[in-house]
Design an enzyme around this catalytic site. Structure first.
Site, PDB file in Angstrom:
ATOM      1  N   CYS A   1       0.686  -1.296  -0.231  1.00 59.89           N
ATOM      2  CA  CYS A   1      -0.568   0.093  -0.210  1.00 59.89           C
ATOM      3  C   CYS A   1       1.171   1.188  -0.057  1.00 59.89           C
ATOM      4  O   CYS A   1       1.362   1.176  -0.557  1.00 59.89           O
ATOM      5  CB  CYS A   1      -1.508   0.161   0.883  1.00 59.89           C
TER       6      CYS A   1
ATOM      7  N   ASP B   1      -7.964   3.754   1.162  1.00 53.44           N
ATOM      8  CA  ASP B   1      -7.148   4.381   2.593  1.00 53.44           C
ATOM      9  C   ASP B   1      -7.628   4.326   3.175  1.00 53.44           C
ATOM     10  O   ASP B   1      -8.810   5.823   3.262  1.00 53.44           O
ATOM     11  CB  ASP B   1      -6.366   5.117   1.649  1.00 53.44           C
TER      12      ASP B   1
ATOM     13  N   ARG C   1      -3.223  -0.794   5.724  1.00 48.67           N
ATOM     14  CA  ARG C   1      -3.854  -2.186   4.565  1.00 48.67           C
ATOM     15  C   ARG C   1      -2.753  -2.998   4.543  1.00 48.67           C
ATOM     16  O   ARG C   1      -3.592  -4.140   4.616  1.00 48.67           O
ATOM     17  CB  ARG C   1      -4.401  -1.785   3.171  1.00 48.67           C
TER      18      ARG C   1
HETATM   19  P1  4NP Z   1      -1.332   2.780   3.975  1.00 49.40           P
HETATM   20  O1  4NP Z   1      -1.910   4.530   4.570  1.00 49.40           O
HETATM   21  O2  4NP Z   1      -1.384   3.483   3.000  1.00 49.40           O
HETATM   22  O3  4NP Z   1      -2.869   1.491   4.030  1.00 49.40           O
HETATM   23  O4  4NP Z   1      -0.738   1.946   4.956  1.00 49.40           O
HETATM   24  C1  4NP Z   1      -1.243   5.379   4.705  1.00 49.40           C
HETATM   25  C2  4NP Z   1      -0.819   6.149   5.495  1.00 49.40           C
HETATM   26  C3  4NP Z   1       0.083   6.677   5.859  1.00 49.40           C
HETATM   27  C4  4NP Z   1       0.220   7.640   5.045  1.00 49.40           C
HETATM   28  C5  4NP Z   1      -1.546   7.446   3.735  1.00 49.40           C
HETATM   29  C6  4NP Z   1      -1.881   5.992   4.089  1.00 49.40           C
HETATM   30  N1  4NP Z   1       0.449   9.072   5.227  1.00 49.40           N
HETATM   31  O5  4NP Z   1       0.073   9.943   4.305  1.00 49.40           O
HETATM   32  O6  4NP Z   1       1.052   9.138   6.094  1.00 49.40           O
END
Ligand code: 4NP
Length: 152
Positions: A8, A124, A14
């Site tokens: 991800c 997300d 995720r």
């Molecule tokens: P992930 O979610 O891609 O599902 O781990 C996110 C976690 C952090 C961030 C964006 C998406 N961020 O911008 O810090």
């Protein structure tokens, strides 16, 4: 098939959840395949999975407290046998660091396991409340079940 990578953006919401859920499904069938996860961005490298995701998985008896975020690298394209993207943007970012067709063939959208060819993104949940993580769990579980049935 020996090693599968879930990908991800941040590797704290995720993909660590996908890793834990797929591991749990594999354990049910005694499937001996390594499952890891990585993020296309480096913002959270070394951090634990988001506590909301850890709490959601704990409700289902899955412990991902040992997981630590790592950044996706071109080296992983060779190392893993299948690389699953959580959303379309992750998919494009993964393809961008593949070096040949053999590597490109290993990359797919994770939700295509449950919904072939639909290219459905796992939303997300980072900026959502707990309900976003409940939704992510139920989506990931669907594809994790299909993957385990395919590989058992
Ligand atoms: P992930 O979610 O891609 O599902 O781990 C996110 C976690 C952090 C961030 C964006 C998406 N961020 O911008 O810090």
């Amino acid at each position: 098939m020996k090693k599968i990578l879930m990908v991800c953006l941040g590797n704290i919401c995720r993909s660590p959840m996908a890793e834990g859920i797929v591991r749990a499904e594999f354990a049910k069938y005694g499937i001996d395949i390594q499952v890891d996860s990585a993020g296309t961005a480096a913002y959270h490298v070394g951090e634990e999975a988001d506590e909301r995701g850890q709490a959601e998985l704990a409700k289902h008896g899955i412990d991902i407290s040992d997981e630590r975020a790592m950044k996706l690298s071109p080296y992983h394209m060779d190392e893993y046998d299948m690389i699953y993207a959580m959303d379309r943007s992750n998919f494009a970012d993964i393809l961008a660091i593949t070096k040949d067709n053999e590597e490109r063939k290993k990359v797919d959208m994770f939700m295509n396991l449950a919904y072939p060819g639909k290219n459905i993104s796992v939303p997300d949940p980072y900026y959502d409340g707990d309900e976003g993580f409940v939704k992510v769990y139920s989506m990931l579980k669907e594809s994790a079940e299909v993957l385990a049935k395919q590989l058992k």
